[in-house]
Design an enzyme around this catalytic site. Structure first.
Site, PDB file in Angstrom:
ATOM      1  N   ARG A 153       0.857  -1.173   0.000  1.00  0.00           N
ATOM      2  CA  ARG A 153       0.000   0.000   0.000  1.00  0.00           C
ATOM      3  C   ARG A 153       0.901   1.232   0.000  1.00  0.00           C
ATOM      4  O   ARG A 153       2.056   1.176   0.436  1.00  0.00           O
ATOM      5  CB  ARG A 153      -0.883   0.030   1.249  1.00  0.00           C
ATOM      6  CG  ARG A 153      -1.795  -1.178   1.423  1.00  0.00           C
ATOM      7  CD  ARG A 153      -2.582  -1.054   2.727  1.00  0.00           C
ATOM      8  NE  ARG A 153      -3.521  -2.168   2.909  1.00  0.00           N
ATOM      9  CZ  ARG A 153      -3.259  -3.261   3.611  1.00  0.00           C
ATOM     10  NH1 ARG A 153      -2.071  -3.410   4.195  1.00  0.00           N
ATOM     11  NH2 ARG A 153      -4.163  -4.221   3.734  1.00  0.00           N
ATOM     12  N   LYS A 177      -1.968  -1.958   8.081  1.00  0.00           N
ATOM     13  CA  LYS A 177      -3.077  -1.347   8.803  1.00  0.00           C
ATOM     14  C   LYS A 177      -3.115  -1.861  10.240  1.00  0.00           C
ATOM     15  O   LYS A 177      -2.867  -3.032  10.493  1.00  0.00           O
ATOM     16  CB  LYS A 177      -4.408  -1.665   8.106  1.00  0.00           C
ATOM     17  CG  LYS A 177      -4.573  -0.980   6.758  1.00  0.00           C
ATOM     18  CD  LYS A 177      -5.924  -1.280   6.167  1.00  0.00           C
ATOM     19  CE  LYS A 177      -6.138  -0.517   4.853  1.00  0.00           C
ATOM     20  NZ  LYS A 177      -7.454  -0.802   4.257  1.00  0.00           N
ATOM     21  N   HIS A 245      -2.118   2.163  -5.963  1.00  0.00           N
ATOM     22  CA  HIS A 245      -2.830   0.894  -5.794  1.00  0.00           C
ATOM     23  C   HIS A 245      -2.841   0.074  -7.080  1.00  0.00           C
ATOM     24  O   HIS A 245      -3.039  -1.145  -7.033  1.00  0.00           O
ATOM     25  CB  HIS A 245      -4.256   1.165  -5.315  1.00  0.00           C
ATOM     26  CG  HIS A 245      -4.618   0.358  -4.104  1.00  0.00           C
ATOM     27  ND1 HIS A 245      -3.956   0.481  -2.905  1.00  0.00           N
ATOM     28  CD2 HIS A 245      -5.562  -0.600  -3.903  1.00  0.00           C
ATOM     29  CE1 HIS A 245      -4.477  -0.354  -2.022  1.00  0.00           C
ATOM     30  NE2 HIS A 245      -5.461  -1.017  -2.595  1.00  0.00           N
ATOM     31  N   ARG A 248      -0.205  -2.471  -6.779  1.00  0.00           N
ATOM     32  CA  ARG A 248      -0.608  -3.544  -5.846  1.00  0.00           C
ATOM     33  C   ARG A 248      -1.601  -4.496  -6.517  1.00  0.00           C
ATOM     34  O   ARG A 248      -1.477  -5.716  -6.386  1.00  0.00           O
ATOM     35  CB  ARG A 248      -1.224  -2.885  -4.611  1.00  0.00           C
ATOM     36  CG  ARG A 248      -1.634  -3.821  -3.495  1.00  0.00           C
ATOM     37  CD  ARG A 248      -1.953  -2.979  -2.263  1.00  0.00           C
ATOM     38  NE  ARG A 248      -2.800  -3.648  -1.296  1.00  0.00           N
ATOM     39  CZ  ARG A 248      -2.357  -4.413  -0.312  1.00  0.00           C
ATOM     40  NH1 ARG A 248      -1.060  -4.653  -0.208  1.00  0.00           N
ATOM     41  NH2 ARG A 248      -3.184  -4.958   0.559  1.00  0.00           N
ATOM     42  N   HIS A 271      -4.124  -8.791   3.776  1.00  0.00           N
ATOM     43  CA  HIS A 271      -5.572  -8.669   3.923  1.00  0.00           C
ATOM     44  C   HIS A 271      -6.017  -9.445   5.156  1.00  0.00           C
ATOM     45  O   HIS A 271      -5.688 -10.617   5.314  1.00  0.00           O
ATOM     46  CB  HIS A 271      -6.300  -9.240   2.696  1.00  0.00           C
ATOM     47  CG  HIS A 271      -6.231  -8.349   1.503  1.00  0.00           C
ATOM     48  ND1 HIS A 271      -6.446  -8.818   0.216  1.00  0.00           N
ATOM     49  CD2 HIS A 271      -5.966  -7.023   1.373  1.00  0.00           C
ATOM     50  CE1 HIS A 271      -6.322  -7.815  -0.640  1.00  0.00           C
ATOM     51  NE2 HIS A 271      -6.040  -6.719   0.047  1.00  0.00           N
ATOM     52  N   TYR A 280      -9.504 -10.755  -6.842  1.00  0.00           N
ATOM     53  CA  TYR A 280      -8.529 -11.124  -7.859  1.00  0.00           C
ATOM     54  C   TYR A 280      -8.912 -12.411  -8.572  1.00  0.00           C
ATOM     55  O   TYR A 280      -8.517 -12.635  -9.703  1.00  0.00           O
ATOM     56  CB  TYR A 280      -7.133 -11.226  -7.239  1.00  0.00           C
ATOM     57  CG  TYR A 280      -6.700  -9.883  -6.703  1.00  0.00           C
ATOM     58  CD1 TYR A 280      -6.376  -8.845  -7.570  1.00  0.00           C
ATOM     59  CD2 TYR A 280      -6.679  -9.630  -5.343  1.00  0.00           C
ATOM     60  CE1 TYR A 280      -6.033  -7.592  -7.094  1.00  0.00           C
ATOM     61  CE2 TYR A 280      -6.328  -8.381  -4.856  1.00  0.00           C
ATOM     62  CZ  TYR A 280      -6.016  -7.373  -5.734  1.00  0.00           C
ATOM     63  OH  TYR A 280      -5.683  -6.134  -5.264  1.00  0.00           O
TER      64      TYR A 280
END
Length: 298
Positions: A153, A177, A245, A248, A271, A280
């Site tokens: 990210r 995150k 992004h 990514r 994730h 994806y």
């Protein structure tokens, strides 16, 4: 009433602390959540002067209808409702309310937009376009290489520190995150570009440990990264909407196309929920459908 305004201010103050200290969200994310609550509160004040604990489901539905009438995007409507739900869930945790008024408010259904994906050849062109003999050129090409080959990210890229590089072991440590750390393999090409950059990298400002620095020795901003990518896209002759992004998304898609499992991709991307990674698999099927339609006379 003044009393209700004070109750809202106090609830919002505690909520901000909760998001920062308990949920450990980034400052950017905290501000986004607070903005959702502020906008909802401003709407309420026009129609109902009630404290947070007296908000009813019909009031939230009226607010969602108000957003719809002003033709706000469905994604914006859904995000606003998500922020409101989060606020009232916090009040539940604090036992300020017994039931969340947002619990049974339906979120607007938005079609899932597939992300832009670049071919490997386009990635190579972008990185080459950013490269150059100067410190900036070496820095920019190294950043784009890391952004793609590690699937980071933009916030993870800008916060990457010198002590997060473990080139002898072949990986970098990424802080994602919620300050969650993960280990990501780093390619030989990325290592070489970083080392080229470090040969010219100026000393950092006192106390600054960040790997990629601006020309004043401080941390790069998200806006700077966007600008670097767009300038490289122009020089590379790539006429697509490209941002950090995109790299990514391309990283994850190329892994899936190469045979990587969805759990592996989930771990590399950091994730928390595998549902996020499943886009994806949809993307892969969509690309396959386009390929069949293009090559077969159906």
């Amino acid at each position: 009433m003044v009393g209700n305004a004070k109750k809202w201010d106090e609830a919002k103050r505690r909520y901000r602390i909760y998001l920062k200290l308990e949920k450990r969200l980034s400052e950017h994310t905290v501000e986004a959540y607070m903005r959702d609550v502020e906008q909802f509160h401003a709407f309420l004040q026009r129609w109902w002067d009630v404290p947070p604990g007296k908000v009813e489901t019909t009031m939230i539905r009226r607010y969602m209808a108000w957003l719809f009438d002003r033709e706000r995007a469905k994604t914006t409507q859904a995000r606003s409702l998500s922020g409101i739900r989060s606020f009232f869930n916090f009040l539940l945790v604090e036992e300020r309310i017994d039931v969340s008024p947002a619990e049974f408010v339906e979120s607007p259904k938005a079609g899932r937009r597939l992300p832009e994906v670049l071919a490997v050849e386009e990635i190579d062109r972008l990185i080459a376009a950013a490269d150059g003999p100067t410190t900036k050129g070496r820095r920019d090409s190294a950043m784009l290489e890391v952004l793609y080959s590690c699937g980071l990210r933009v916030s993870e890229l800008t916060s990457l520190r010198m002590q997060d590089l473990f080139f002898g072991e072949g990986y970098v440590r990424v802080v994602g995150k919620g300050d969650k750390q993960r280990i990501v393999p780093v390619s030989g090409t990325a290592r070489e570009r970083i080392m080229r950059y470090l040969d010219l990298r100026a000393p950092a400002r006192s106390g600054e440990e960040t790997l990629f620095l601006n020309n004043r020795g401080g941390r790069l901003t998200r806006v700077m990264i966007f600008t670097i990518i767009r300038q490289a896209a122009v020089r590379a002759g790539i006429d697509k909407r490209i941002g950090p992004h995109t790299f990514r998304h391309s990283f994850a898609t190329h892994l899936m196309e190469g045979g990587a499992g969805i759990r592996q991709v989930q771990e590399l991307l950091g994730h928390e929920n595998i549902v996020t990674t499943e886009i994806y698999t949809h993307l892969d099927r969509e690309r396959l459908r386009h390929t069949v339609e293009h090559h077969l006379p159906l």
